[in-house]
Design a protein around this motif. Structure first.
Motif, PDB file in Angstrom:
ATOM      1  N   PRO A   1      69.909 -31.159-133.601  1.00 13.67           N
ATOM      2  CA  PRO A   1      69.809 -32.599-133.317  1.00 13.67           C
ATOM      3  C   PRO A   1      68.375 -33.071-133.036  1.00 13.67           C
ATOM      4  CG  PRO A   1      71.588 -31.607-132.040  1.00 13.67           C
ATOM      5  CD  PRO A   1      70.865 -30.490-132.731  1.00 13.67           C
ATOM      6  N   ASN A   2      67.585 -32.236-132.370  1.00 11.79           N
ATOM      7  CA  ASN A   2      66.201 -32.608-132.045  1.00 11.79           C
ATOM      8  C   ASN A   2      65.212 -32.148-133.102  1.00 11.79           C
ATOM      9  OD1 ASN A   2      67.194 -33.656-129.652  1.00 11.79           O
ATOM     10  ND2 ASN A   2      66.797 -31.802-128.507  1.00 11.79           N
ATOM     11  N   GLY A   3      65.694 -31.660-134.220  1.00 15.92           N
ATOM     12  CA  GLY A   3      64.828 -31.169-135.284  1.00 15.92           C
ATOM     13  C   GLY A   3      64.404 -29.734-135.030  1.00 15.92           C
ATOM     14  N   PRO A   4      63.590 -29.203-135.922  1.00 12.61           N
ATOM     15  CA  PRO A   4      63.153 -27.808-135.804  1.00 12.61           C
ATOM     16  C   PRO A   4      62.322 -27.556-134.547  1.00 12.61           C
ATOM     17  CG  PRO A   4      62.631 -28.715-137.964  1.00 12.61           C
ATOM     18  CD  PRO A   4      63.074 -29.846-137.120  1.00 12.61           C
ATOM     19  N   PHE A   5      62.364 -26.303-134.079  1.00 13.74           N
ATOM     20  CA  PHE A   5      61.494 -25.895-132.976  1.00 13.74           C
ATOM     21  C   PHE A   5      60.051 -25.863-133.477  1.00 13.74           C
ATOM     22  CE2 PHE A   5      65.400 -23.504-131.641  1.00 13.74           C
ATOM     23  CZ  PHE A   5      65.593 -24.153-130.434  1.00 13.74           C
ATOM     24  N   THR A   6      59.129 -26.344-132.678  1.00 11.66           N
ATOM     25  CA  THR A   6      57.708 -26.241-133.014  1.00 11.66           C
ATOM     26  C   THR A   6      57.062 -25.084-132.257  1.00 11.66           C
ATOM     27  OG1 THR A   6      57.191 -27.897-131.331  1.00 11.66           O
ATOM     28  CG2 THR A   6      57.469 -28.684-133.591  1.00 11.66           C
ATOM     29  N   ILE A   7      57.743 -24.614-131.229  1.00 12.75           N
ATOM     30  CA  ILE A   7      57.313 -23.446-130.447  1.00 12.75           C
ATOM     31  C   ILE A   7      58.520 -22.518-130.339  1.00 12.75           C
ATOM     32  CG2 ILE A   7      56.535 -22.648-128.171  1.00 12.75           C
ATOM     33  CD1 ILE A   7      55.164 -25.378-127.841  1.00 12.75           C
ATOM     34  N   PHE A   8      58.278 -21.223-130.517  1.00 15.28           N
ATOM     35  CA  PHE A   8      59.353 -20.236-130.398  1.00 15.28           C
ATOM     36  C   PHE A   8      59.960 -20.348-129.001  1.00 15.28           C
ATOM     37  CE2 PHE A   8      61.433 -16.192-129.989  1.00 15.28           C
ATOM     38  CZ  PHE A   8      61.778 -15.836-131.284  1.00 15.28           C
ATOM     39  N   PRO A   9      61.284 -20.514-128.894  1.00 13.71           N
ATOM     40  CA  PRO A   9      61.931 -20.713-127.590  1.00 13.71           C
ATOM     41  C   PRO A   9      61.779 -19.510-126.656  1.00 13.71           C
ATOM     42  CG  PRO A   9      63.428 -21.229-129.402  1.00 13.71           C
ATOM     43  CD  PRO A   9      62.231 -20.566-129.999  1.00 13.71           C
ATOM     44  N   LYS A  10      61.154 -19.732-125.513  1.00 15.17           N
ATOM     45  CA  LYS A  10      60.923 -18.676-124.535  1.00 15.17           C
ATOM     46  C   LYS A  10      62.234 -18.146-123.952  1.00 15.17           C
ATOM     47  CE  LYS A  10      58.227 -17.399-120.494  1.00 15.17           C
ATOM     48  NZ  LYS A  10      58.444 -16.022-120.797  1.00 15.17           N
ATOM     49  N   GLU A  11      63.254 -18.993-123.893  1.00 15.27           N
ATOM     50  CA  GLU A  11      64.541 -18.595-123.323  1.00 15.27           C
ATOM     51  C   GLU A  11      65.146 -17.386-124.035  1.00 15.27           C
ATOM     52  OE1 GLU A  11      64.130 -23.094-122.892  1.00 15.27           O
ATOM     53  OE2 GLU A  11      63.752 -21.595-124.439  1.00 15.27           O
ATOM     54  N   ILE A  12      64.803 -17.206-125.289  1.00 14.87           N
ATOM     55  CA  ILE A  12      65.371 -16.098-126.067  1.00 14.87           C
ATOM     56  C   ILE A  12      65.023 -14.753-125.444  1.00 14.87           C
ATOM     57  CG2 ILE A  12      65.216 -14.935-128.327  1.00 14.87           C
ATOM     58  CD1 ILE A  12      65.148 -17.744-129.567  1.00 14.87           C
ATOM     59  N   GLU A  13      63.941 -14.696-124.714  1.00 13.91           N
ATOM     60  CA  GLU A  13      63.538 -13.465-124.034  1.00 13.91           C
ATOM     61  C   GLU A  13      64.638 -12.946-123.097  1.00 13.91           C
ATOM     62  OE1 GLU A  13      59.616 -11.846-121.639  1.00 13.91           O
ATOM     63  OE2 GLU A  13      60.008 -13.987-121.676  1.00 13.91           O
ATOM     64  N   ASN A  14      65.472 -13.842-122.587  1.00 14.33           N
ATOM     65  CA  ASN A  14      66.528 -13.473-121.634  1.00 14.33           C
ATOM     66  C   ASN A  14      67.784 -12.920-122.286  1.00 14.33           C
ATOM     67  OD1 ASN A  14      64.948 -14.432-119.468  1.00 14.33           O
ATOM     68  ND2 ASN A  14      65.607 -16.518-119.921  1.00 14.33           N
ATOM     69  N   PHE A  15      67.889 -12.978-123.605  1.00 16.29           N
ATOM     70  CA  PHE A  15      69.095 -12.557-124.306  1.00 16.29           C
ATOM     71  C   PHE A  15      68.983 -11.084-124.698  1.00 16.29           C
ATOM     72  CE2 PHE A  15      68.830 -17.192-125.834  1.00 16.29           C
ATOM     73  CZ  PHE A  15      69.373 -17.652-124.649  1.00 16.29           C
ATOM     74  N   LYS A  16      69.044 -10.227-123.709  1.00 14.11           N
ATOM     75  CA  LYS A  16      68.801  -8.787-123.889  1.00 14.11           C
ATOM     76  C   LYS A  16      69.821  -8.095-124.788  1.00 14.11           C
ATOM     77  CE  LYS A  16      65.283  -8.831-121.110  1.00 14.11           C
ATOM     78  NZ  LYS A  16      63.961  -8.926-121.657  1.00 14.11           N
ATOM     79  N   ASN A  17      71.025  -8.648-124.914  1.00 15.48           N
ATOM     80  CA  ASN A  17      72.068  -8.027-125.723  1.00 15.48           C
ATOM     81  C   ASN A  17      72.185  -8.658-127.111  1.00 15.48           C
ATOM     82  OD1 ASN A  17      72.932  -6.154-123.716  1.00 15.48           O
ATOM     83  ND2 ASN A  17      73.817  -7.884-122.622  1.00 15.48           N
ATOM     84  N   LEU A  18      71.232  -9.476-127.441  1.00 20.05           N
ATOM     85  CA  LEU A  18      71.239 -10.172-128.729  1.00 20.05           C
ATOM     86  C   LEU A  18      71.181  -9.178-129.883  1.00 20.05           C
ATOM     87  CD1 LEU A  18      71.204 -13.157-129.580  1.00 20.05           C
ATOM     88  CD2 LEU A  18      68.726 -13.009-129.687  1.00 20.05           C
ATOM     89  N   GLN A  19      72.092  -9.340-130.823  1.00 22.25           N
ATOM     90  CA  GLN A  19      72.140  -8.477-132.003  1.00 22.25           C
ATOM     91  C   GLN A  19      71.757  -9.234-133.270  1.00 22.25           C
ATOM     92  OE1 GLN A  19      76.129  -6.902-131.991  1.00 22.25           O
ATOM     93  NE2 GLN A  19      75.764  -5.691-130.168  1.00 22.25           N
ATOM     94  N   ILE A  20      72.055 -10.528-133.297  1.00 24.40           N
ATOM     95  CA  ILE A  20      71.767 -11.352-134.469  1.00 24.40           C
ATOM     96  C   ILE A  20      70.999 -12.578-134.014  1.00 24.40           C
ATOM     97  CG2 ILE A  20      72.771 -12.743-136.322  1.00 24.40           C
ATOM     98  CD1 ILE A  20      75.247 -10.851-136.144  1.00 24.40           C
TER      99      ILE A  20
END
Length: 144
Positions: A47-66
């Motif tokens: 909705p807000n368009g593409p990210f212009t900066i890589f989202p820092k929150e992703i660092e917290n998703f330690k079990n992320l597989q995809i």
């Protein structure tokens, strides 16, 4: 009747506990970051368009597989990407990237890496292909 009620309660509790294993927004995923297994966000669909900066929150998703962050406008991927050691699939296709952090080679479980349609120079692509072959030999890489 008790069995039916119990089954309904179990179904509802399963929905609420696993509602964001496959997330489509950072806000949704951030509610229970340890449960997030899949995060798929297309820049054109956001909705807000593409990210212009890589989202820092992703660092917290330690079990992320995809992790699919396709069609985004960030030009850099932070070093913390290498800490997401459970990643099996990673797409950064359709972006503004010119290079990747060296920590990307820490992702030893990675089976698929999509990097097509970025701003990599020909020289960088040659070096990247060589390094990927050595560091991540079991990873299917799409660069073009």
């Amino acid at each position: 009747m008790k069995k039916i009620i119990l089954l309904v309660l179990l179904a509802v509790s399963n929905i609420s506990f696993s509602q964001c294993q496959k997330c489509t927004s950072i806000t949704e995923a951030s509610k229970e970051p340890e449960k997030v297994k899949s995060l798929i966000i297309n820049g054109y669909m956001r909705p807000n368009g593409p990210f212009t900066i890589f989202p820092k929150e992703i660092e917290n998703f330690k079990n992320l597989q995809i992790l699919y962050l396709s069609d985004q406008q960030f030009s850099e991927v932070p070093e913390f990407i290498g800490n997401l050691t459970n990643l099996v699939e990673l797409s950064l296709a359709g972006g503004e990237l010119e290079k990747l952090p060296n920590s990307i080679f820490n992702l030893k479980k990675l089976k698929e890496l999509l990097l097509n349609d970025n701003n990599f120079s020909e020289e960088y692509l040659v070096e990247l292909k060589k390094k990927l072959k050595v560091e991540l030999p079991n990873t299917k890489v799409i660069l073009e």
